[in-house]
Design an enzyme around this catalytic site. Structure first.
Site: not given
Length: 427
Positions: A22-23, A92, A116, A121-124, A305, A327, A397
């Site tokens: 998946k990843n 995400r 999830c 989960r900042p996008i900065d 995970d 994490i 998913r």
């Protein structure tokens, strides 16, 4: 809505082929837009997140065709800059389309990513990195607007080895002007797989698999075929399941290097491993032993995970096992459901202690996110009686067909969808 039904108490035996990762599949699909032509991806997992990503590309003008386990992505007619909010808001990983689409064009408008709810989960860091590559970004209330007069390479030092940010920089840098250097890059095998795909397509990349990656921009990429790596988290999940319920299973297509951290924990718990060139056999002991300390870390450390699945597995171990999550702060959302099934688990902030062995019993429970759902499947396999897991769409998913895979290994498990039940004997 679909749900999963399990009758526990059966050991696992046999062998299965591990699905594509998946990843790795998601960023590689995003990377396909950098080529103005055709890409064929072999062993692409047919999971919900992949279907969402492919639909986003379709809505932007790409043409998609499935051929058994392969997917063809034709991008020569893509010209839309606006990304669908319906599918992007469900995952995400949609954020990595910023780098890919900016590499293809000069403007992108997309919603904030979903996925999830396991922590902040900042996008900065994504935004900061792209701004250093000559992207003007306007953050609106419900969307991200990006424009560039041309991507430019730069030296980008990450505050943390983020997988998603590393992928976004890679995708933006491949067709950028000049050289990009990523410092403190993520070293996950999926990053290396993305780089291998890009290099096969004509990109100039060095250092993949290390904390420093160099990308020299090229003018164009070309059509290619590529086989996606096996999913190390799916493999780890099935290894943990076999350890929890007993038996011997062989996982085909997986390399030990990609699951070393999980394998080391299972060996510490008393499992035996036989390692082949492209497969692994796990032999469960009669009684699992407690594991003193598991700490989630970026690769090559123990993967976050796999933390939830290991919680469920270690409920069957004799003694106290400790897991510390470094994490994501909300990775313990599955714990109340495991306790309902008989798990003896105490949580103090980011630290969980499992007091085993626990006598698990079947219950009706709910999966609230992907890996927690997989943990409930493991708990159900080890429980007495029948377990019903609602919210199985979360599990879908990331697992192509967890019921089929475990059924092939001897589990009594079925998926019930739209009032249609797969019979136990069909397994």
């Amino acid at each position: 809505m679909s749900h999963i039904k399990i009758r526990g108490g059966h050991s696992l035996h046999g062998e299965i082929e591990v699905q594509g990762a998946k990843n790795a599949a998601l960023p590689i699909i995003a990377a396909s837009v950098l080529n103005n032509g055709m890409v064929r991806l072999r062993r692409c997992p047919q999971i919900m997140d992949v279907h969402h990503m492919l639909r986003i590309l379709q809505q932007s003008g790409a043409r998609i065709m499935w051929d058994d386990g392969d997917v063809w992505v034709k991008t020569d007619q893509m010209d839309t800059v606006a990304v669908s909010s319906l599918d992007a808001g469900k995952m995400r990983s949609s954020i990595i389309l910023l780098g890919a689409l900016l590499g293809r064009g000069q403007e992108v408008i997309m919603p904030y990513p979903g996925g999830c709810t396991i922590g902040a989960r900042p996008i900065d860091w994504h935004i900061d990195a792209l701004r250093k590559m000559n992207v003007q970004i306007d953050l609106k209330e419900n969307k991200i607007e990006c424009k560039t007069t041309g991507l430019k390479g730069n030296r980008i030092e990450l505050p943390y080895p983020s997988v998603g940010v590393t992928e976004n920089i890679l995708l933006a840098a491949v067709l950028a002007d000049g050289v990009t250097e990523i410092i403190h890059a993520a070293m996950e095998p999926e990053i290396a797989d993305l780089c291998r795909f890009l290099k096969k397509s004509g990109a100039c990349i060095e250092g993949e698999g290390t904390e420093r990656i160099w990308i020299k921009g090229v003018k164009t990429l070309h059509d290619t075929e590529y086989t996606i790596m096996a999913d190390r988290i799916a493999a780890g999940t099935y290894m943990a399941a076999a350890a929890a319920v007993g038996g011997e299973i062989v996982l085909k297509g997986i390399h030990i290097e990609n699951v070393r951290a999980v394998a080391d924990v299972l060996v510490e718990s008393g499992c035996g491993l036989i390692i082949y060139k492209e497969s692994i056999k796990i032999i469960a002991p009669s009684m699992l032993l407690a594991v003193k300390e598991i700490e989630t870390e970026p690769y090559p450390g123990f993967p976050t995970d796999m933390q939830s699945q290991m919680l469920a597995c270690l409920c069957q171990a004799r003694g106290d096992s400790t897991v510390t999550e470094h994490i994501f702060e909300n990775r313990y959302k599955v714990v109340p459901e495991l306790i309902r099934m008989g798990g003896n688990i105490t949580v103090d902030q980011r630290r969980a202690v499992i007091h085993g062995p626990c006598r698990m019993h079947g219950e009706t429970v709910e999966a609230k996110e992907l890996r927690g759902g997989a943990a409930l499947v493991i708990a159900g396999l080890a429980a007495e009686g029948e377990t019903v897991i609602h919210g199985s769409e979360h599990i879908e998913r990331g697992y192509q067909d967890i019921c089929r895979d475990l059924g092939q290994l001897g589990a009594e498990i079925c998926c019930i969808t739209d009032h249609t039940e797969r019979r136990w004997e069909d397994n």
